[in-house]
Motif scaffolding. Structure first.
Motif, short mmCIF file in Angstrom:
data_model
loop_
_atom_site.label_atom_id
_atom_site.label_comp_id
_atom_site.label_asym_id
_atom_site.label_seq_id
_atom_site.Cartn_x
_atom_site.Cartn_y
_atom_site.Cartn_z
N GLU A 57 0.78 -1.20 0.18
CA GLU A 57 0.01 0.01 0.06
C GLU A 57 0.87 1.25 -0.07
N SER A 58 1.94 1.33 0.99
CA SER A 58 2.87 2.38 0.91
C SER A 58 3.46 2.85 -0.44
N PHE A 59 3.87 1.72 -1.15
CA PHE A 59 4.22 2.09 -2.54
C PHE A 59 3.28 2.38 -3.59
N ILE A 60 2.20 2.08 -3.59
CA ILE A 60 1.10 2.59 -4.18
C ILE A 60 0.76 4.09 -4.05
N GLU A 61 0.58 4.43 -2.75
CA GLU A 61 0.66 5.71 -2.22
C GLU A 61 1.80 6.66 -2.63
N LEU A 62 3.07 5.99 -2.67
CA LEU A 62 4.16 6.81 -3.13
C LEU A 62 3.92 7.11 -4.55
N LEU A 63 3.51 6.06 -5.50
CA LEU A 63 3.27 6.30 -6.85
C LEU A 63 2.23 7.46 -7.04
N LYS A 64 1.12 7.39 -6.52
CA LYS A 64 0.17 8.64 -6.41
C LYS A 64 0.84 9.87 -6.35
N TYR A 65 1.73 10.03 -5.35
CA TYR A 65 2.41 11.22 -4.79
C TYR A 65 3.34 11.83 -5.75
N LEU A 66 4.37 10.77 -6.37
CA LEU A 66 5.20 11.16 -7.33
C LEU A 66 4.48 11.30 -8.83
N PHE A 67 3.52 10.54 -9.15
CA PHE A 67 2.95 10.71 -10.27
C PHE A 67 1.76 11.24 -10.19
N PRO A 68 1.11 12.38 -9.78
CA PRO A 68 -0.42 12.69 -9.40
C PRO A 68 -1.22 12.71 -10.68
N HIS A 69 -0.64 12.99 -11.97
CA HIS A 69 -1.37 13.16 -13.15
C HIS A 69 -1.33 12.01 -13.98
N VAL A 70 -0.90 10.83 -13.40
CA VAL A 70 -0.95 9.48 -14.19
C VAL A 70 -2.18 8.40 -13.46
N PRO A 71 -3.08 8.19 -13.98
CA PRO A 71 -3.88 7.14 -13.37
C PRO A 71 -3.06 5.95 -12.96
N ILE A 72 -3.48 5.49 -11.95
CA ILE A 72 -2.40 4.43 -11.16
C ILE A 72 -2.69 3.10 -11.96
N ASN A 73 -3.84 2.93 -12.73
CA ASN A 73 -3.84 1.65 -13.31
C ASN A 73 -3.16 1.88 -14.51
N ASP A 74 -3.01 2.96 -15.10
CA ASP A 74 -1.80 2.97 -16.29
C ASP A 74 -0.52 2.78 -16.16
N PHE A 75 -0.20 3.36 -14.79
CA PHE A 75 1.30 3.01 -14.23
C PHE A 75 1.51 1.79 -13.94
N VAL A 76 0.65 1.05 -13.45
CA VAL A 76 0.71 -0.39 -12.92
C VAL A 76 0.82 -1.27 -14.36
N ASN A 77 0.10 -0.85 -15.32
CA ASN A 77 0.07 -1.52 -16.73
C ASN A 77 1.48 -1.35 -17.21
N GLN A 78 1.98 -0.20 -17.11
CA GLN A 78 3.51 0.40 -17.86
C GLN A 78 4.34 -0.72 -17.04
N LEU A 79 4.22 -0.56 -15.61
CA LEU A 79 5.31 -1.53 -15.01
C LEU A 79 5.36 -2.87 -15.29
N LEU A 80 4.25 -3.64 -15.62
CA LEU A 80 4.06 -5.06 -15.89
C LEU A 80 4.46 -4.99 -17.50
N SER A 81 4.50 -4.06 -18.13
CA SER A 81 4.97 -4.16 -19.59
C SER A 81 6.50 -4.20 -19.63
N ILE A 82 7.13 -3.89 -18.54
CA ILE A 82 8.50 -3.45 -18.63
C ILE A 82 9.35 -5.03 -18.55
N ASN A 83 10.32 -5.37 -19.37
CA ASN A 83 10.99 -6.51 -19.51
C ASN A 83 12.26 -6.46 -18.84
#
Length: 393
Positions: A45-71
């Motif tokens: 949860e604290s990591f997700i909260e950090l993502l929201k703080y660091l990237f407030p203009h990026v929907p969290i689901n979009d960021f999660v999908n970006q992470l999961l597409s990285i190889n």
């Protein structure tokens, strides 16, 4: 050469080659490990909260999908870390510039030994500059005292950081230093991977940048040759990092005050987090990196000294490069004149420069309800010391 001797030599070489598995307790993650790490991070949860703080203009689901597409780690650094650090540069600096990196061979690896101002950004800015100058990013030495939560450890190891263990009993410290030395040499000589490490444990609080001989002793532990050969092999590049304004300067000065009043005072983990946050978000002005040439010719003759003198001389060589390549800003000269009680450097700044710098210092002092005269003296010394070191060589 008889085939039996050849086979024996080959067996010896392979038996003594280092492998990633040997360094599992300290090394960064590799490409094949990152998906499992992403899955673990996304449950925090604290990591997700950090993502929201660091990237407030990026929907969290979009960021999660970006992470999961990285190889690969490289994709993570370029796709996630790089744009984040570029935003920090845009929002909190007046530009980050570099000298000397264009003179280094991008096909070779180096140990960048630098002065240390900011917990996070010294190495982060260096990797931005290395990438933009056509080099692979460096691996980063980070103390385990900063790895406050397991997910922070996972995050920094995704960003090519390896763990330096602190505050161990003597025997364990020796074992840990040996392992780290082997890992650094393994990176340079076998993986062709550059490394960044600070010249001392922790940041320089007073701006007086000095290389600890214990660091050099650690690097030398894994060498199989003489002193000169061991250091030529790892290609040390002294690196000067110059911030016009240190956003943590008042926090460092406050730490001096706390230690003055209580010699046993030690920073807490909460303090470290505060310093990291202030360093990332705070105003920095101009920032400059300057890399010296790799130390080779200057190592000649060190074998003739005794083992303590060798380390001291090598530390002195590194310090001379860091001091002479330091970019001095108007505030440094203003502080030097204040500390010395003269106007020796008056030609180096204008009245407007002095007004801006003094307003900055006073604003930072106002953040503390403490001995303001003592804090002011600490801040002035902090900014003056690079001038003293530059001219005293």
């Amino acid at each position: 050469m008889p085939i039996v001797i050849l086979l024996q030599r080959t067996k010896f070489i392979y038996a003594n080659m280092a492998t990633d598995q040997e360094f599992n307790e300290l090394r960064p993650y590799r490409d094949h490990e990152i998906h499992q790490v992403f899955q673990q991070l996304l449950k925090e949860e604290s990591f997700i909260e950090l993502l929201k703080y660091l990237f407030p203009h990026v929907p969290i689901n979009d960021f999660v999908n970006q992470l999961l597409s990285i190889n690969t780690i490289k994709e993570f650094q370029i796709g996630v870390v790089y744009p984040f650090i570029k935003e920090i540069i845009k929002d909190t600096t007046k530009g980050v510039t570099a000298e000397g990196l264009d003179k280094l061979d991008p096909n070779k690896s180096y140990i960048f030994i630098s002065n240390h101002r900011d917990i996070v950004l010294d190495s982060a800015f260096l990797n931005i500059l290395l990438h933009e100058h056509g080099h692979e990013t460096s691996e980063i030495a980070i103390g385990d005292n900063l790895l406050i939560y397991p997910w922070i450890t996972q995050l920094v190891k995704l960003n090519k950081s390896f763990v330096v263990r602190r505050n161990l009993p003597a025997r364990q410290m020796l074992q840990s230093s040996n392992l780290m030395s082997k890992y650094i040499r393994y990176n340079i000589t076998e993986r062709n991977q550059s490394v960044w490490i600070a010249q001392r444990e922790g940041r320089s609080k007073d701006g007086d940048d000095r290389t600890q001989t214990s660091l050099l002793k650690m690097i030398n532990m894994s060498g199989n040759g003489d002193f000169e050969q061991n250091f030529k092999e790892v290609q040390i590049v002294p690196l000067s990092i110059s911030y016009e304004y240190d956003p943590c300067d008042y926090l460092k000065a406050h730490e001096f005050l706390l230690k003055r009043d209580n010699p046993d005072y030690k920073k807490t983990q909460a303090d470290d987090l505060k310093h990291m946050g202030s360093g990332i978000k705070g105003r920095k002005g101009r920032v400059h990196f300057k890399a010296a040439a790799p130390l080779n010719e200057e190592l000649v003759g060190l074998n003739e000294l005794d083992k303590h003198e060798r380390l001291n001389k090598l530390a002195e060589i590194i310090d001379n490069h860091i001091h002479s390549n330091y970019k001095l800003w108007p505030g440094n000269f203003i502080a030097a004149d204040f500390v010395n009680g003269n106007k020796l450097f008056a030609s180096k700044y204008t009245k407007e420069d002095a007004d801006v710098f003094n307003a900055y210092i006073n604003e930072h002092i106002s953040r503390l309800n403490a001995d303001k005269e003592f804090i002011h003296a600490c801040l002035m010394e902090m900014y003056a010391n690079p001038v003293k070191n530059f001219y005293n060589g």
